[in-house]
Design an enzyme around this catalytic site. Sequence first.
Site, short mmCIF file in Angstrom:
data_model
loop_
_atom_site.label_atom_id
_atom_site.label_comp_id
_atom_site.label_asym_id
_atom_site.label_seq_id
_atom_site.Cartn_x
_atom_site.Cartn_y
_atom_site.Cartn_z
N ASP A 46 0.72 -1.15 0.11
CA ASP A 46 0.26 0.11 0.15
C ASP A 46 0.97 1.16 -0.09
O ASP A 46 1.87 1.12 0.76
CB ASP A 46 -0.81 -0.18 1.12
CG ASP A 46 -1.92 0.90 1.23
OD1 ASP A 46 -3.06 0.76 1.58
OD2 ASP A 46 -1.60 2.10 1.20
N ASP A 91 -3.97 2.69 -5.35
CA ASP A 91 -2.60 2.58 -4.50
C ASP A 91 -2.22 1.32 -3.39
O ASP A 91 -1.76 1.56 -2.68
CB ASP A 91 -2.45 3.64 -3.47
CG ASP A 91 -3.60 3.76 -2.70
OD1 ASP A 91 -4.48 3.06 -2.95
OD2 ASP A 91 -3.61 4.67 -1.52
N GLU A 92 -3.03 0.44 -3.81
CA GLU A 92 -3.32 -0.73 -2.97
C GLU A 92 -3.00 -2.08 -3.87
O GLU A 92 -4.08 -2.30 -4.79
CB GLU A 92 -4.38 -0.63 -2.36
CG GLU A 92 -4.43 -1.67 -1.11
CD GLU A 92 -5.64 -1.37 -0.31
OE1 GLU A 92 -6.21 -2.13 0.50
OE2 GLU A 92 -6.58 -0.44 -0.87
#
Lengths: 407, 366
Positions: free
Chosen positions: A10, A105-106
């Site tokens: 993340d 973003d993960e």
Amino acid sequence: MRRRCIVHIDIDAFFASVEKLLDPSLEGKAIIVGGLPHERGVASTASYEARKYGVHSGMPLQKAYQLCPNGIFLRGNHRVYASFSRNFHRILSRYTPDMEMASLDEAYLDLSRCRALYPSFSQTVTQIKQTVEEKLKLSVSVGVGPNKILAKLATNRAKPGGMVEVKPGCEESFLKELPIEALPGIGSKARAELDMLNIRKIKDLWGLPREALRTLFGLRGEEIRLQSHGIDDRPLESSGEQKSISRETTFLKDIWERRLLLAHLAYLCDRLSLALRKERCFSHIIEVKVRWSDFKTEVRRRLLVNPVQEMDDIYRIARELFLELFQGARLSLRLVGVKASDLVRSRTLSLFEPHSLHKERLGSAVFEVREKYGFGALLTAREKMLEDVYSFTKERGFILKTASLTK
Amino acid sequence: MRFSIKKENIFTELQLLQGIVEKRNTMPVLAHILIDAGKDRVELIGTDLEVGLKTYIETKVEEPGAATISGKKIYEIIRSLPDGKNVTFSLINEKMIEISSGASQFKVLCKAKDDYPQVPEARFEKNIILPLDKYTEMINRVYFAITQEQRYYLNGALMILKGDQIELVSTDGHRLAYTSSKIENMDIHEEINGIVSKKTLGELRKFEDKEIKFDLDESNLFFNVKNRTLISRIIEGKFPNYNAVIPKDNPNILIFSREEITDAIRRVSLLSTERSKGIKLKLEKDKVELFSSNPELGEARDQVETEYSGNKFEIGFNSQYILDFLTTIQSENVRFEMKDSNSAVLMAPEEENEIEYKYILMPMKL
């Protein structure tokens, strides 16, 4: 079954970190991305400096401003974030094809099938972390575990910038002291209810009988029970097939005028149609969402025998649904959105509407014009009404105040 | 009301009425059937206001009278009784009916006849008589293409009677089934047409006899077989202009062994996507390649040889739509007439029997 090796990775305070990278003078400052303090909508990301003041993502901007008046508020730029996200994806996909992009973003990586390639997992994971940080110049947190839930919870503990592994046999000791809201699906409402029962930590859930969880959470109860024990069989979902596409916007100020609302709806339908065309998808379900000025949210959806893609078809259905919701409205609206789901890649042509083929040709012609001259090069008269409200560029069309930068 | 009747005799009629009575409970009385005992015969009536069935059984009636009773319960009660026995119905008071057979006794709540909707009466004066097996065969050929959707005029098949000809047409907007046949001794001067609901057609398929009598009034169609009369409200609305979409001279003609093409499509469709069931046909000289793929499963290929010298092109279909057609007919060979990958395809059995059959299918964009 052999123990799986799932890595959750993340990017820390993604939007805010990107902004810092683009403007080094922001380093060390409290940054809130999502909009300007007087604007409506919510914070998408807060930098760690801003989090110290109690600001968190999902918080209304005005509230964030009260907590952190000296913070730097930015509207953010989805395109830039998306490009960082693509790079992120590219780097990770070098390590394994078994990957799920959970959001911009993960990501989850499943290294189980690549065991032979990586003699030492912890070394590999460290290497992945280093590579991402070097190439993107962004700090990431990493969690490693035997499944998605434990990997994700490990990442939460690793934040910011760390790495945590849940080793075999340590699952229970890892979980027991975590607050219950760490589990996905336990929001503030459930937390308040459980708090009354004196249940605050994950270990408190262990003592609850199945039936009690069932009563509290319905069908999700069993899942929550398993997850509280660190059991989770969910496979990674490859990002190949999109499940739904949606477009929504919060208005600059609440709107009551029907024509203007329909203009927004038409514009969102147009955007949605474009996205469906790019994904080469047709949609069997169209859903319209509205949020009233008192923050109540309502949705209405329609199942379609014949899946749609053209803006014309989507708008016709969305308009009907919207008017059903808006009928006799006594409040103004702060948000409107439209969503396409149950996506398919093909459809049978219609016998009695020979113009459906013409419509399709028109659609693809519009698409080509826009690819060449920008989205704003061609708009319907209804959409043009938005000219009075928003700034306009030929390349990007109207610059709406997007509620969520991830969409 | 008081009468006795043989179990089997009433049971077959109650079984048919099960298909008619309303199950959704919009009007509670529609879940009931009307038992009307007259002189020497007992009439049973069920209706959902769209489709009604009126049937009678001849028996000795001791005391005439009428009542309505839950269609489901009376069916279950009669079914549970031993075969070959007599069942006695008697009205105890206006709210209670007694059904008894041997030592078994049921007292069931009932309602008065006046609460039950009037079912229109047919006279069958036009004297239109159709051979039932032919008519059922025609129904089978159009039944599967009827849809259930908002465009209510598509929720049935259009029936046209003209001269000595009968036609049935159904469509769901993507495909159209057309069938026609000559009827001996029929001569209708003024065209008769109406949209027959899917439910009615489904019930008609259950009837067995040589002939079926037909009649209509302004808003209803009537079908009579022996002691049973089916009453069907005509579906209002304009049926699409089906003639305009039947392709007249598609140049690319393919003839397949029905069995071969059916099997090949079945095989290839195993790996088509669950939802769209799309497969691709690639037309080449003297052969057709079939192809399907599903990102979550894999892909399948097959090939069928056939004489072909038309244009080479690819065309996509919903495989289920083709199979619906192929499994309805019995002919040895089938004929596909195509134009290009965006235009309607005409499919027909290569050897026609007395019943003409055309199936028009739009391609799928894959």
